[in-house]
Design an enzyme around this catalytic site. Sequence first.
Site, PDB file in Angstrom:
ATOM      1  N   ASP A  67       0.658  -1.146  -0.080  1.00 40.14           N
ATOM      2  CA  ASP A  67       0.004  -0.097   0.048  1.00 40.14           C
ATOM      3  C   ASP A  67       0.938   1.328   0.040  1.00 40.14           C
ATOM      4  O   ASP A  67       1.960   1.136  -0.011  1.00 40.14           O
ATOM      5  CB  ASP A  67      -0.962  -0.202   1.289  1.00 40.14           C
ATOM      6  CG  ASP A  67      -0.049  -0.175   2.596  1.00 40.14           C
ATOM      7  OD1 ASP A  67       0.935  -0.039   2.483  1.00 40.14           O
ATOM      8  OD2 ASP A  67      -0.776  -0.727   3.495  1.00 40.14           O
ATOM      9  N   ASN A 134      -7.474  -2.805  14.656  1.00 43.73           N
ATOM     10  CA  ASN A 134      -9.003  -3.485  14.581  1.00 43.73           C
ATOM     11  C   ASN A 134      -8.878  -4.610  13.441  1.00 43.73           C
ATOM     12  O   ASN A 134      -9.992  -4.595  12.829  1.00 43.73           O
ATOM     13  CB  ASN A 134      -9.568  -2.323  13.861  1.00 43.73           C
ATOM     14  CG  ASN A 134      -9.283  -1.597  12.595  1.00 43.73           C
ATOM     15  OD1 ASN A 134      -8.163  -1.995  12.158  1.00 43.73           O
ATOM     16  ND2 ASN A 134      -9.872  -0.618  12.106  1.00 43.73           N
ATOM     17  N   HIS A 136      -7.317  -5.025  10.744  1.00 41.81           N
ATOM     18  CA  HIS A 136      -7.267  -4.504   9.360  1.00 41.81           C
ATOM     19  C   HIS A 136      -6.066  -5.161   8.714  1.00 41.81           C
ATOM     20  O   HIS A 136      -5.079  -5.219   9.529  1.00 41.81           O
ATOM     21  CB  HIS A 136      -7.644  -3.223   8.954  1.00 41.81           C
ATOM     22  CG  HIS A 136      -6.175  -2.409   9.304  1.00 41.81           C
ATOM     23  ND1 HIS A 136      -6.171  -1.208  10.303  1.00 41.81           N
ATOM     24  CD2 HIS A 136      -4.840  -2.358   9.150  1.00 41.81           C
ATOM     25  CE1 HIS A 136      -5.020  -0.852  10.588  1.00 41.81           C
ATOM     26  NE2 HIS A 136      -4.127  -1.301   9.584  1.00 41.81           N
ATOM     27  N   GLU A 141     -10.153  -1.903   6.084  1.00 46.61           N
ATOM     28  CA  GLU A 141     -10.555  -1.761   7.275  1.00 46.61           C
ATOM     29  C   GLU A 141     -11.870  -2.662   7.569  1.00 46.61           C
ATOM     30  O   GLU A 141     -12.380  -3.113   6.472  1.00 46.61           O
ATOM     31  CB  GLU A 141     -11.089  -0.424   7.323  1.00 46.61           C
ATOM     32  CG  GLU A 141      -9.848   0.936   7.212  1.00 46.61           C
ATOM     33  CD  GLU A 141      -9.197   0.809   8.461  1.00 46.61           C
ATOM     34  OE1 GLU A 141      -9.190   0.085   9.495  1.00 46.61           O
ATOM     35  OE2 GLU A 141      -8.108   1.739   8.380  1.00 46.61           O
TER      36      GLU A 141
END
Length: 220
Positions: A67, A134, A136, A141
């Site tokens: 990314d 979380n 991800h 997400e």
Amino acid sequence: MKIIKTKDYAELSQEVFKVIKETLETYDEPSINTTTGASYDGTFELLVQAINAGELKIAHSIWTNLDEYIAERDKSFTVYTYMHKKFYDLIKEKPKYIGLIDGSVSDIQGEIDRYNEVLKKYPRDLQIVGLGVNAHLGANEPGTSFDSRLFLANSVESTIQSTMQYHGLTREEAPTQMITMGLADIMEANHNVVASSGVRKAQAVRDTLEGPIHEDCPAS
């Protein structure tokens, strides 16, 4: 799936290093797609040491990235900056090919199209991913479709706070969007390794390993 539990961060770094080393030594033209961040700082240090000591060859390998933030490339927090300062600028022997996403361009869709061609050209033998607080993966997400492909993602607040903490940024300085490989892209690799350490990620690890396979927990 193989679960490796380590006693500390140093051992975690060693275990990931072993996986990368095995990949580099197994394939004629190994294609490795990596991520950045605290989970892998120690691994990159070990890679630099081994390469510069002549213990690990890298000239035959392909390196791409998971990314990139939407920001000027030379910002302190970008994947481009991380990969150069912690890896590419430090090693004596360079990879055969280095592929990085450019989050500074004005034509985001054009960059997504360009990088999709890179991913097609170099199918991944090893995909390295970090686990978010979380759960991800990349910038996928909670709620992201398991069928997601390379796309522009908006970061949720917990991810933004993690970026601020790791890079020492203010809320105003912190990036809020990334071009990221999708979950379907990640799962196409021959082998995936996901590393996580620290109490703050304990619940994400538990949800990933013990909870249901659900898009609310991308890593599941």
